[in-house]
Design a protein around this motif. Structure first.
Motif, PDB file in Angstrom:
ATOM      1  N   LEU A  39      33.931  62.480 -37.870  1.00 24.43           N
ATOM      2  CA  LEU A  39      35.192  62.833 -37.227  1.00 24.43           C
ATOM      3  C   LEU A  39      36.066  61.605 -37.003  1.00 24.43           C
ATOM      4  O   LEU A  39      37.269  61.624 -37.289  1.00 24.43           O
ATOM      5  CB  LEU A  39      34.906  63.518 -35.886  1.00 24.43           C
ATOM      6  N   LEU A  40      35.464  60.524 -36.518  1.00 27.49           N
ATOM      7  CA  LEU A  40      36.229  59.310 -36.236  1.00 27.49           C
ATOM      8  C   LEU A  40      36.794  58.691 -37.515  1.00 27.49           C
ATOM      9  O   LEU A  40      37.868  58.096 -37.499  1.00 27.49           O
ATOM     10  CB  LEU A  40      35.356  58.289 -35.499  1.00 27.49           C
ATOM     11  N   LYS A  41      36.076  58.829 -38.609  1.00 27.27           N
ATOM     12  CA  LYS A  41      36.538  58.266 -39.872  1.00 27.27           C
ATOM     13  C   LYS A  41      37.761  58.993 -40.426  1.00 27.27           C
ATOM     14  O   LYS A  41      38.435  58.500 -41.319  1.00 27.27           O
ATOM     15  CB  LYS A  41      35.408  58.284 -40.917  1.00 27.27           C
ATOM     16  N   ARG A  42      38.041  60.174 -39.880  1.00 28.72           N
ATOM     17  CA  ARG A  42      39.214  60.923 -40.314  1.00 28.72           C
ATOM     18  C   ARG A  42      40.437  60.620 -39.460  1.00 28.72           C
ATOM     19  O   ARG A  42      41.518  61.162 -39.702  1.00 28.72           O
ATOM     20  CB  ARG A  42      38.917  62.424 -40.247  1.00 28.72           C
ATOM     21  N   SER A  43      40.263  59.771 -38.453  1.00 23.22           N
ATOM     22  CA  SER A  43      41.380  59.459 -37.561  1.00 23.22           C
ATOM     23  C   SER A  43      42.404  58.582 -38.275  1.00 23.22           C
ATOM     24  O   SER A  43      42.134  58.017 -39.340  1.00 23.22           O
ATOM     25  CB  SER A  43      40.879  58.746 -36.300  1.00 23.22           C
TER      26      SER A  43
ATOM     27  N   PRO B 177      40.802  54.651 -38.403  1.00 24.31           N
ATOM     28  CA  PRO B 177      39.359  54.788 -38.207  1.00 24.31           C
ATOM     29  C   PRO B 177      38.715  53.475 -37.782  1.00 24.31           C
ATOM     30  O   PRO B 177      39.073  52.409 -38.298  1.00 24.31           O
ATOM     31  CB  PRO B 177      38.854  55.235 -39.582  1.00 24.31           C
ATOM     32  N   PRO B 178      37.772  53.526 -36.853  1.00 23.33           N
ATOM     33  CA  PRO B 178      37.121  52.303 -36.395  1.00 23.33           C
ATOM     34  C   PRO B 178      36.046  51.844 -37.371  1.00 23.33           C
ATOM     35  O   PRO B 178      35.555  52.635 -38.188  1.00 23.33           O
ATOM     36  CB  PRO B 178      36.496  52.728 -35.062  1.00 23.33           C
ATOM     37  N   TYR B 179      35.678  50.592 -37.271  1.00 26.11           N
ATOM     38  CA  TYR B 179      34.530  50.067 -37.999  1.00 26.11           C
ATOM     39  C   TYR B 179      33.322  50.440 -37.149  1.00 26.11           C
ATOM     40  O   TYR B 179      33.200  50.005 -36.002  1.00 26.11           O
ATOM     41  CB  TYR B 179      34.641  48.554 -38.161  1.00 26.11           C
ATOM     42  N   ILE B 180      32.436  51.282 -37.679  1.00 29.00           N
ATOM     43  CA  ILE B 180      31.342  51.827 -36.877  1.00 29.00           C
ATOM     44  C   ILE B 180      30.039  51.086 -37.142  1.00 29.00           C
ATOM     45  O   ILE B 180      29.577  50.978 -38.279  1.00 29.00           O
ATOM     46  CB  ILE B 180      31.154  53.329 -37.164  1.00 29.00           C
TER      47      ILE B 180
ATOM     48  N   TYR C 249      23.882  55.312 -44.187  1.00 27.28           N
ATOM     49  CA  TYR C 249      25.115  54.538 -44.233  1.00 27.28           C
ATOM     50  C   TYR C 249      26.363  55.397 -44.337  1.00 27.28           C
ATOM     51  O   TYR C 249      27.453  54.945 -44.025  1.00 27.28           O
ATOM     52  CB  TYR C 249      25.073  53.559 -45.418  1.00 27.28           C
ATOM     53  N   GLU C 250      26.213  56.639 -44.773  1.00 25.82           N
ATOM     54  CA  GLU C 250      27.394  57.483 -44.895  1.00 25.82           C
ATOM     55  C   GLU C 250      27.997  57.800 -43.526  1.00 25.82           C
ATOM     56  O   GLU C 250      29.136  58.228 -43.423  1.00 25.82           O
ATOM     57  CB  GLU C 250      27.033  58.788 -45.599  1.00 25.82           C
ATOM     58  N   TYR C 251      27.215  57.574 -42.473  1.00 21.70           N
ATOM     59  CA  TYR C 251      27.698  57.870 -41.132  1.00 21.70           C
ATOM     60  C   TYR C 251      28.232  56.630 -40.420  1.00 21.70           C
ATOM     61  O   TYR C 251      28.762  56.729 -39.326  1.00 21.70           O
ATOM     62  CB  TYR C 251      26.583  58.488 -40.287  1.00 21.70           C
ATOM     63  N   ALA C 252      28.051  55.462 -40.983  1.00 20.72           N
ATOM     64  CA  ALA C 252      28.489  54.229 -40.322  1.00 20.72           C
ATOM     65  C   ALA C 252      28.789  53.156 -41.359  1.00 20.72           C
ATOM     66  O   ALA C 252      28.374  53.248 -42.518  1.00 20.72           O
ATOM     67  CB  ALA C 252      27.422  53.740 -39.350  1.00 20.72           C
TER      68      ALA C 252
END
Length: 240
Positions: free
Chosen positions: A68-72, A75-78, A91-94
């Motif tokens: 969800l955050l990556k669609r902002s 997007p932040p570096y997670i 890694y697909e989640y961060a």
């Protein structure tokens, strides 16, 4: 580090969160903490808009949260601290996954979060790099044997960063390059002019027309330094 202070949001329930946050703050980051739940993280993310987010893999539904955050809009570096030994962090989640037992975790965070190019405005829109510019110059027979080669490359890079309303070769670009290479602005202008004129005589008509369009249909036309730099910069900006 960047002129804009890096902001980092940390999940408070991460075991070494306070210690980690103090270290990151000592390096110049603006550090905030949030409760380790999806709702709190989302609320604080929307309020703070951090450059980076550090959270634990024990956070419920962290995979859905990251997606969800990556669609902002920004997007932040997670960074995901993989604390659950019974699951595989993916890694697909961060952007970065770290083992909390890794003794070099602090050093890895410093390398990744304080990369001087990671959070600069240039990251928001792709810019041609030196290799792309060098390829264009090679097409136009401007090679490294010319003293003016590096000056032209730097001038095009500067032109790409400037608004079309504030472009001025003699008052801005020449002095900036001269200061960097410890030569005079007149030397910069002269070496660029020599390289362009010499290379122009060796460049094929089809290549000239490819980059300079209708200007090059007149065989008597020769680009000035300013025309060469800004026409190439404009072409590259449309190719990026």
């Amino acid at each position: 580090m960047n002129e804009e202070k890096i902001s980092i949001l940390i999940g408070r329930d991460y075991g070494k969160a306070l210690q980690l946050g103090q270290k990151l703050a000592s390096w110049g980051a603006f550090v905030s903490y949030t409760e380790d739940s999806v709702l709190h993280i989302l609320n604080d993310f929307m309020r703070i808009r951090p450059h980076a987010l550090i959270l634990s893999s024990l956070t419920g539904k962290y995979d859905e949260l990251c997606t969800l955050l990556k669609r902002s809009e920004r997007p932040p570096y997670i960074v995901l601290i993989c604390e659950d030994c019974n699951s595989t962090c993916r890694y697909e989640y961060a952007d970065l996954i770290l083992d909390p037992e890794d003794k070099s975790i602090i050093d890895k965070l410093r390398v990744h979060l304080f990369d001087p190019y990671r959070f600069t405005p240039q990251d928001k829109e792709k810019k041609p790099d030196d290799t792309v510019i060098a390829h264009v110059l090679f097409d136009l027979c401007v090679t490294k044997n010319y003293t003016g080669y590096i000056f032209i490359l730097e001038a095009i890079k500067m032109a790409l960063e400037k608004s079309t309303f504030t472009r001025c070769v003699s008052k801005e670009i020449y002095p900036a390059i001269a200061a960097r290479f410890k030569v005079s602005p007149a030397s910069v202008e002269r070496n660029i002019r020599t390289a362009i004129q010499s290379a122009w005589n060796r460049t094929g008509t089809s290549v000239k027309r490819e980059y300079f369009g209708t200007f090059a249909h007149d065989e008597r036309w020769r680009p000035t330094n300013s025309q060469f730099i800004y026409i190439i910069a404009d072409r590259l900006s449309t190719m990026a």
